[in-house]
Design an enzyme around this catalytic site. Structure first.
Site, PDB file in Angstrom:
ATOM      1  N   ASP A 130       0.814  -1.215   0.000  1.00  0.00           N
ATOM      2  CA  ASP A 130       0.000   0.000   0.000  1.00  0.00           C
ATOM      3  C   ASP A 130       0.849   1.267   0.000  1.00  0.00           C
ATOM      4  OD1 ASP A 130       0.975  -0.429   2.572  1.00  0.00           O
ATOM      5  OD2 ASP A 130      -0.968  -0.691   3.492  1.00  0.00           O
ATOM      6  N   ASP A 145      -7.445  -2.751  14.195  1.00  0.00           N
ATOM      7  CA  ASP A 145      -8.847  -3.051  13.896  1.00  0.00           C
ATOM      8  C   ASP A 145      -8.961  -4.259  12.966  1.00  0.00           C
ATOM      9  OD1 ASP A 145      -7.870  -1.972  11.563  1.00  0.00           O
ATOM     10  OD2 ASP A 145      -9.292  -0.306  11.460  1.00  0.00           O
ATOM     11  N   HIS A 193      -7.113  -4.711  10.191  1.00  0.00           N
ATOM     12  CA  HIS A 193      -6.831  -4.474   8.775  1.00  0.00           C
ATOM     13  C   HIS A 193      -5.520  -5.122   8.342  1.00  0.00           C
ATOM     14  CE1 HIS A 193      -4.812  -0.448   9.961  1.00  0.00           C
ATOM     15  NE2 HIS A 193      -3.860  -1.137   9.374  1.00  0.00           N
ATOM     16  N   GLU A 216      -9.606  -2.056   5.338  1.00  0.00           N
ATOM     17  CA  GLU A 216     -10.232  -1.741   6.609  1.00  0.00           C
ATOM     18  C   GLU A 216     -11.463  -2.616   6.852  1.00  0.00           C
ATOM     19  OE1 GLU A 216      -8.795  -0.010   8.738  1.00  0.00           O
ATOM     20  OE2 GLU A 216      -8.148   1.972   8.083  1.00  0.00           O
TER      21      GLU A 216
END
Ligand code: GLP
Length: 242
Positions: free
Chosen positions: A67, A136, A138, A143
């Site tokens: 990313d 979280d 990810h 996400e």
């Protein structure tokens, strides 16, 4: 899923680097999927050591990163390009022409993402994808509630991710709100997936992701279905399981 339990961060980093190093030795022209974040920094340090002591040769290795923040140029110290160069590429003999990240400076998201998918396809896929785990759940920047079946796409970062990453920026307002990320579909196609997780603050999400139901609200949980998923985690991260 194979779980390799390690004493601490250093032990985790050494073992993960050994797994990657073994691939580089046995397949010198392998395609490595690489990750950023604090979790893999020690892994990169060990790979650099392997290069310096003559065990590892990266001259034919190709890499694709997961990313990149949308809007950050390569020379920005918080860009993932800068991170990769600083922590890994500039210390080994990988050919810069063989290293790839999504182009954060391309404002047209569709163009940036489809071009990146073409790059990955042109390499014939990823042999080993290294991953960290977001608080979280990810992976890359996929996400919660993202779909499981996407290729490279543009994401709006969650408040939790923006908060977690603000430590690297002068202020929270400087943290980009969007990123380009490889999708879960691309990650799942890697022949091997290797995740490094360390620390007590990751214990709950590790438990939810790998000892709970598979659901898009916990993106990493899909890895339970990967045929060759290796989780290298330290005792603190594994403290809520067993
Ligand atoms: C970022 C990256 C992820 C990484 C995550 C966790 O959001 N995009 O690839 O896994 O942070 O980072 P850390 O390892 O610093 O906890």
């Amino acid at each position: 899923m194979r779980i390799i339990r390690t004493k601490d961060y250093e032990d985790m980093s050494r073992k993960a680097a050994n797994i990657i190093g073994a691939l580089v030795v046995t397949k010198p022209d392998c395609v490595l999927g690489l990750a950023t974040g604090s979790s893999p920094i020690g892994t990169y340090r060990n790979l650099v050591e392997g290069y310096k002591n003559g065990d590892l040769d990266f001259s034919q290795v190709k890499s694709v990163n997961l990313d990149e923040y949308k809007g950050l140029p390569k020379e920005n110290e918080q860009s993932y390009f800068y991170f990769m160069n600083d922590n890994f590429f500039k210390h080994v003999n990988i050919d810069p022409a063989n290293t790839h990240l999504p182009d954060g400076t391309e404002p047209d998201s569709e163009k940036a993402c489809s071009e990146y998918d073409k790059v990955i396809a042109s390499m014939g896929g990823v042999d080993l994808q290294l991953l960290g785990l977001g608080h979280d759940g990810h992976i890359g920047f996929n996400e919660p509630n993202d779909e499981f079946d996407k290729e490279t796409h543009c994401v709006d970062l969650t408040q939790m991710t923006i908060e977690a990453n603000k430590r690297f920026f002068d202020s929270i307002d400087d943290v980009p709100k969007q990123a380009y990320t490889m999708g879960i579909a691309t990650i799942m196609r890697a022949k091997t997936v290797l995740m490094v997780v360390s620390g007590e603050d990751k214990a709950q999400i590790l438990k939810d992701a790998f000892f709970g139901p598979i659901k898009p609200e916990v993106p990493a949980s899909i890895l339970q279905l990967h045929p060759n998923f290796i989780l290298v985690a330290d005792e603190a991260a594994l403290s809520l399981v067993d």
